[in-house]
Motif scaffolding. Structure first.
Motif, PDB file in Angstrom:
ATOM      1  N   LYS A 131       0.836  -1.209   0.000  1.00 36.86           N
ATOM      2  CA  LYS A 131       0.000   0.000   0.000  1.00 36.86           C
ATOM      3  C   LYS A 131       0.869   1.258   0.000  1.00 36.86           C
ATOM      4  CE  LYS A 131      -4.345  -1.810   1.780  1.00 36.86           C
ATOM      5  NZ  LYS A 131      -4.043  -3.202   1.421  1.00 36.86           N
ATOM      6  N   ARG A 132       1.695   1.351  -1.042  1.00 32.34           N
ATOM      7  CA  ARG A 132       2.571   2.493  -1.235  1.00 32.34           C
ATOM      8  C   ARG A 132       2.183   3.234  -2.514  1.00 32.34           C
ATOM      9  NH1 ARG A 132       7.354   2.728   1.687  1.00 32.34           N
ATOM     10  NH2 ARG A 132       7.752   0.918   3.030  1.00 32.34           N
ATOM     11  N   VAL A 133       2.308   4.541  -2.477  1.00 38.83           N
ATOM     12  CA  VAL A 133       2.079   5.354  -3.668  1.00 38.83           C
ATOM     13  C   VAL A 133       3.308   5.241  -4.561  1.00 38.83           C
ATOM     14  CG1 VAL A 133       1.625   7.665  -4.557  1.00 38.83           C
ATOM     15  CG2 VAL A 133       0.655   6.970  -2.350  1.00 38.83           C
ATOM     16  N   LEU A 134       3.132   4.728  -5.753  1.00 41.70           N
ATOM     17  CA  LEU A 134       4.239   4.556  -6.682  1.00 41.70           C
ATOM     18  C   LEU A 134       4.520   5.875  -7.396  1.00 41.70           C
ATOM     19  CD1 LEU A 134       6.289   2.752  -8.121  1.00 41.70           C
ATOM     20  CD2 LEU A 134       4.495   2.178  -9.770  1.00 41.70           C
ATOM     21  N   LEU A 135       5.744   6.372  -7.272  1.00 42.04           N
ATOM     22  CA  LEU A 135       6.176   7.580  -7.967  1.00 42.04           C
ATOM     23  C   LEU A 135       6.996   7.180  -9.182  1.00 42.04           C
ATOM     24  CD1 LEU A 135       7.319   9.736  -4.893  1.00 42.04           C
ATOM     25  CD2 LEU A 135       5.055   9.652  -5.986  1.00 42.04           C
ATOM     26  N   SER A 136       6.667   7.754 -10.331  1.00 45.66           N
ATOM     27  CA  SER A 136       7.360   7.363 -11.557  1.00 45.66           C
ATOM     28  C   SER A 136       7.176   8.436 -12.620  1.00 45.66           C
ATOM     29  CB  SER A 136       6.810   6.032 -12.070  1.00 45.66           C
ATOM     30  OG  SER A 136       7.445   5.640 -13.275  1.00 45.66           O
ATOM     31  N   TRP A 148      -1.700   0.055  -6.617  1.00 42.16           N
ATOM     32  CA  TRP A 148      -2.563   0.523  -5.526  1.00 42.16           C
ATOM     33  C   TRP A 148      -2.836   2.019  -5.646  1.00 42.16           C
ATOM     34  CZ3 TRP A 148      -1.529   3.645  -1.045  1.00 42.16           C
ATOM     35  CH2 TRP A 148      -2.608   3.670  -0.131  1.00 42.16           C
ATOM     36  N   ALA A 149      -1.795   2.790  -5.816  1.00 41.80           N
ATOM     37  CA  ALA A 149      -1.919   4.237  -6.026  1.00 41.80           C
ATOM     38  C   ALA A 149      -0.629   4.703  -6.670  1.00 41.80           C
ATOM     39  CB  ALA A 149      -2.157   4.969  -4.707  1.00 41.80           C
ATOM     40  N   GLY A 150      -0.699   5.786  -7.420  1.00 43.35           N
ATOM     41  CA  GLY A 150       0.494   6.255  -8.098  1.00 43.35           C
ATOM     42  C   GLY A 150       0.443   7.737  -8.375  1.00 43.35           C
ATOM     43  N   ALA A 151       1.587   8.272  -8.786  1.00 41.88           N
ATOM     44  CA  ALA A 151       1.676   9.683  -9.137  1.00 41.88           C
ATOM     45  C   ALA A 151       2.794   9.881 -10.142  1.00 41.88           C
ATOM     46  CB  ALA A 151       1.922  10.543  -7.899  1.00 41.88           C
ATOM     47  N   TYR A 152       2.533  10.705 -11.117  1.00 39.32           N
ATOM     48  CA  TYR A 152       3.546  11.037 -12.120  1.00 39.32           C
ATOM     49  C   TYR A 152       4.466  12.112 -11.554  1.00 39.32           C
ATOM     50  CZ  TYR A 152       5.538  12.398 -16.630  1.00 39.32           C
ATOM     51  OH  TYR A 152       6.393  12.664 -17.663  1.00 39.32           O
ATOM     52  N   VAL A 153       5.759  11.936 -11.734  1.00 39.95           N
ATOM     53  CA  VAL A 153       6.749  12.928 -11.314  1.00 39.95           C
ATOM     54  C   VAL A 153       7.032  13.808 -12.523  1.00 39.95           C
ATOM     55  CG1 VAL A 153       9.089  13.277 -10.445  1.00 39.95           C
ATOM     56  CG2 VAL A 153       7.698  11.390  -9.573  1.00 39.95           C
ATOM     57  N   TYR A 154       6.660  15.079 -12.436  1.00 39.57           N
ATOM     58  CA  TYR A 154       6.592  15.923 -13.620  1.00 39.57           C
ATOM     59  C   TYR A 154       7.943  16.465 -14.080  1.00 39.57           C
ATOM     60  CZ  TYR A 154       1.526  15.825 -13.533  1.00 39.57           C
ATOM     61  OH  TYR A 154       0.226  15.408 -13.595  1.00 39.57           O
TER      62      TYR A 154
END
Length: 245
Positions: A131-136, A148-154
């Protein structure tokens, strides 16, 4: 694709993901009449991790909405700070974000990092399991269904990446409490207990030490401390927390 035409407006912060014809004002988009709005938006190149509200003819809808002819569809970015429900806020970073991982750890943020390319399926599965937010910066990775959850690194600049993550998720900061090498917790260490790990010059010139409870790496205020302290001070000034080392 040959079906209903909708009129699509994409939020400015999301326009980098879409073809040029959809980067200004409402633009016509042909749909197939059966795909969900979420699928339509993803097909344009927008990871759903980056999409916030969907509004159709002035009414909020979910990603499951199936667009109909002549609908006006507005797609907004995620609201900031973004709240991640259901688990403590923790991150997982892909192989290309090592510097960002170390800076998050420096600030006491739980940031797991894979320094080898274990593959997209394994990363997404690890995100779900822990249950970690994946940053990529990999848009394809952020479209994995097992995620599970994610975010784009801009940005590709570590200082901008750090500000982006801190602004977006507002994690609690506790500087100098995590090992920048392995993410383990740091504890105060007596000089006598760690002296066998120190070079002679370090033994003579330093008396205050910390040690990772996981990998046993030893830390002290060495030559790089001023640079690290500047990173911590700037982050704490803007985003809150305690800067004392």
């Amino acid at each position: 694709m040959n079906g209903p035409v909708i009129h699509l407006s994409i939020a400015p912060e999301l326009r980098l993901f879409v073809p040029s014809e959809h980067r200004s004002g409402p633009s016509p988009l042909v749909t197939d009449g059966t795909s969900t709005l979420g699928h339509v938006i993803e097909s344009l190149g927008v990871p759903l991790t980056e999409a916030g509200r969907f509004v159709v003819d002035g009414t909020p809808v979910t990603v499951a909405h199936i667009p109909r002819a002549d609908e006006s569809v507005e797609v907004y970015g995620v609201e900031r700070p973004q709240r991640v429900p259901g688990a403590p806020l923790r991150f997982l970073l892909d192989v290309h974000l090592g510097t960002l991982a170390r800076r998050l750890r420096l600030l006491g943020v739980d940031a797991a990092y894979e320094n080898e390319d274990i593959g997209d399926p394994a990363l997404a599965t690890l995100s779900a399991r822990e249950k970690r937010v994946l940053l990529s910066r990999d848009r394809g990775l952020l479209r994995r269904r097992e995620l599970w959850a994610g975010a784009y690194v801009y940005s590709d600049r570590p200082e901008d990446q750090l500000r982006d993550v801190l602004e977006r998720f507002a994690p609690a900061l506790a500087p100098w409490t995590r090992c920048t090498a392995c993410n383990g917790p740091l504890r105060d260490a007596d000089k006598d207990t760690v002296q066998d790990r120190l070079e002679g010059g370090t033994q003579r010139n330093y008396d205050v030490f910390a040690q990772c409870a996981r990998c046993e790496r030893v830390y002290w205020r060495g030559a790089h401390h001023a640079r690290l302290e500047a990173i911590v001070t700037a982050a704490v000034r803007e985003f809150g927390g305690a800067a004392a080392a």
